[in-house]
Design a protein around this motif. Structure first.
Motif, PDB file in Angstrom:
ATOM      1  N   VAL A 282      39.370  43.224  41.334  1.00  0.00           N
ATOM      2  CA  VAL A 282      39.578  43.743  42.686  1.00  0.00           C
ATOM      3  C   VAL A 282      40.124  45.167  42.627  1.00  0.00           C
ATOM      4  O   VAL A 282      39.695  46.046  43.388  1.00  0.00           O
ATOM      5  CB  VAL A 282      40.527  42.820  43.485  1.00  0.00           C
ATOM      6  N   LYS A 283      41.059  45.402  41.718  1.00  0.00           N
ATOM      7  CA  LYS A 283      41.616  46.756  41.562  1.00  0.00           C
ATOM      8  C   LYS A 283      40.526  47.736  41.142  1.00  0.00           C
ATOM      9  O   LYS A 283      40.464  48.874  41.651  1.00  0.00           O
ATOM     10  CB  LYS A 283      42.741  46.751  40.535  1.00  0.00           C
TER      11      LYS A 283
ATOM     12  N   GLU B 262      39.224  51.085  43.152  1.00  0.00           N
ATOM     13  CA  GLU B 262      39.158  52.420  42.543  1.00  0.00           C
ATOM     14  C   GLU B 262      37.766  53.028  42.664  1.00  0.00           C
ATOM     15  O   GLU B 262      37.600  54.245  42.549  1.00  0.00           O
ATOM     16  CB  GLU B 262      39.592  52.342  41.081  1.00  0.00           C
ATOM     17  N   LEU B 263      36.767  52.171  42.907  1.00  0.00           N
ATOM     18  CA  LEU B 263      35.405  52.651  43.141  1.00  0.00           C
ATOM     19  C   LEU B 263      35.195  53.035  44.611  1.00  0.00           C
ATOM     20  O   LEU B 263      34.101  53.417  45.011  1.00  0.00           O
ATOM     21  CB  LEU B 263      34.389  51.574  42.742  1.00  0.00           C
TER      22      LEU B 263
ATOM     23  N   LYS C 299      30.619  42.367  53.429  1.00  0.00           N
ATOM     24  CA  LYS C 299      30.840  43.762  53.812  1.00  0.00           C
ATOM     25  C   LYS C 299      29.553  44.594  53.746  1.00  0.00           C
ATOM     26  O   LYS C 299      29.555  45.781  54.078  1.00  0.00           O
ATOM     27  CB  LYS C 299      31.904  44.384  52.900  1.00  0.00           C
ATOM     28  N   GLY C 300      28.462  43.957  53.293  1.00  0.00           N
ATOM     29  CA  GLY C 300      27.189  44.654  53.229  1.00  0.00           C
ATOM     30  C   GLY C 300      27.048  45.588  52.049  1.00  0.00           C
ATOM     31  O   GLY C 300      26.130  46.415  52.005  1.00  0.00           O
ATOM     32  N   ILE C 301      27.932  45.466  51.077  1.00  0.00           N
ATOM     33  CA  ILE C 301      27.892  46.342  49.902  1.00  0.00           C
ATOM     34  C   ILE C 301      26.779  45.925  48.954  1.00  0.00           C
ATOM     35  O   ILE C 301      26.142  46.762  48.312  1.00  0.00           O
ATOM     36  CB  ILE C 301      29.265  46.332  49.200  1.00  0.00           C
ATOM     37  N   ILE C 302      26.539  44.634  48.869  1.00  0.00           N
ATOM     38  CA  ILE C 302      25.412  44.100  48.103  1.00  0.00           C
ATOM     39  C   ILE C 302      24.774  43.004  48.962  1.00  0.00           C
ATOM     40  O   ILE C 302      25.356  42.540  49.943  1.00  0.00           O
ATOM     41  CB  ILE C 302      25.848  43.554  46.714  1.00  0.00           C
ATOM     42  N   SER C 303      23.572  42.583  48.570  1.00  0.00           N
ATOM     43  CA  SER C 303      22.848  41.615  49.398  1.00  0.00           C
ATOM     44  C   SER C 303      22.782  40.221  48.799  1.00  0.00           C
ATOM     45  O   SER C 303      22.387  39.279  49.479  1.00  0.00           O
ATOM     46  CB  SER C 303      21.416  42.114  49.647  1.00  0.00           C
TER      47      SER C 303
ATOM     48  N   ALA D 106      32.761  47.144  37.795  1.00  0.00           N
ATOM     49  CA  ALA D 106      34.102  46.608  38.073  1.00  0.00           C
ATOM     50  C   ALA D 106      34.500  45.497  37.109  1.00  0.00           C
ATOM     51  O   ALA D 106      35.519  44.836  37.313  1.00  0.00           O
ATOM     52  CB  ALA D 106      34.175  46.092  39.511  1.00  0.00           C
ATOM     53  N   TYR D 107      33.726  45.324  36.063  1.00  0.00           N
ATOM     54  CA  TYR D 107      33.991  44.232  35.116  1.00  0.00           C
ATOM     55  C   TYR D 107      35.371  44.381  34.485  1.00  0.00           C
ATOM     56  O   TYR D 107      35.840  45.494  34.234  1.00  0.00           O
ATOM     57  CB  TYR D 107      32.928  44.233  34.018  1.00  0.00           C
TER      58      TYR D 107
END
Length: 280
Positions: A108-109, A113-114, A146-150, A166-167
């Motif tokens: 999540v962090k 940061e992204l 949030k619509g960031i990915i589908s 984000a891994y």
């Protein structure tokens, strides 16, 4: 039909359906049974066993999928026919879940940061059960909302999968320690989806520590990989197993595969059962 799906997840970890719902769905599909293999928890086993008792000739196998780490790589070890009420075993699982939670927080962090607006509170709210473990699919659900990915697959391919944006990894027990935890709980350890690791050298190493089986048949294995791991299982005298790794349906899509699309037959299951302490 005696086909038994040996790899399923429920709301006890990062699945969508309750343990009882998975059992009912498997019975409706005509499967002969399933194994409950939630991540680092057995909290869904009793519910699944209770539901299975109401279905004629339906086998429910108490199991688990333990998360381990080897040279920076996630390695999962399945355990079958475990004593899911063993106090020492339950205590060790509690420790594993603490590590899992730290990893979620790091992911999540990294997303924050992204520049992505996401909080652990939002992720926790995606849990389908108040006592269930939180995993990457829950994080993916927030990203989809949030619509960031589908899709869940896109979330892993872009942000959450190994080496992606984000891994994150945290210190975890080794695969050999995961095998030992399962053995100490009277269970039968099987290496999960080896085709996802590209670390075949682990197989004979873990065999020396008591590994009993190899998940040759998995939703994310190609036909060639299934043949390859079936042959490796034979070479190292391991029991080849099959499971869908079913997590349910999110945003209309199944991840990793649909319930029952990979399975083991009753002969294979009986071989595993004969190696257990409590159930043989």
């Amino acid at each position: 039909m005696a086909n038994i799906d040996m790899h399923t997840h429920s709301t006890a970890s990062d699945g969508v359906n309750s343990p009882a719902q998975n059992v009912r769905l498997a019975a409706e599909k005509g499967l002969g049974g399933l194994a409950v293999t939630d991540h680092d928890t057995v909290s869904g086993v009793s519910e699944a066993l209770g539901e299975a008792a109401s279905h004629s000739n339906f086998l429910c196998i108490p199991g688990i999928e333990i998360s381990t780490l080897d040279n920076g790589h996630d390695i999962h070890v399945l355990g079958y026919f475990i004593d899911h009420e063993n106090a020492e075993f339950l205590s060790k699982l509690e420790e594993l879940r603490t590590v899992r939670n730290k990893r979620n927080e790091k992911i999540v962090k990294n997303l924050q940061e992204l520049g992505i607006s996401i909080t652990m509170e939002e992720v926790t709210a995606k849990r389908k059960s108040s006592s269930g473990n939180i995993g990457r699919p829950h994080i993916a659900e927030v990203l989809m909302e949030k619509g960031i990915i589908s899709s869940l697959r896109e979330a892993f391919d872009k942000y959450l999968g190994k080496g992606k944006l984000a891994y994150a990894i945290t210190e975890r027990i080794s695969p050999a320690e995961g095998v030992k935890i399962i053995l100490d709980a009277g269970g039968v350890p099987v290496l999960a989806h080896p085709g996802l690791y590209d670390q075949d050298e682990l197989i004979p190493q873990l065999k020396e520590h008591g590994l009993a089986g190899l998940e040759a048949y998995h939703s994310d294995h190609s036909a060639e990989q299934e043949v390859h791991y079936r042959n490796l299982a034979e070479r190292y005298q391991l029991i080849p197993t099959g499971g869908s790794d079913y997590h349910g349906v999110r945003n209309g899509k199944v991840f990793h595969g649909d319930l029952g699309n990979r399975y083991s037959d009753l002969i294979t299951v009986e071989k595993l059962k004969s190696l257990s302490i409590k159930y043989r």
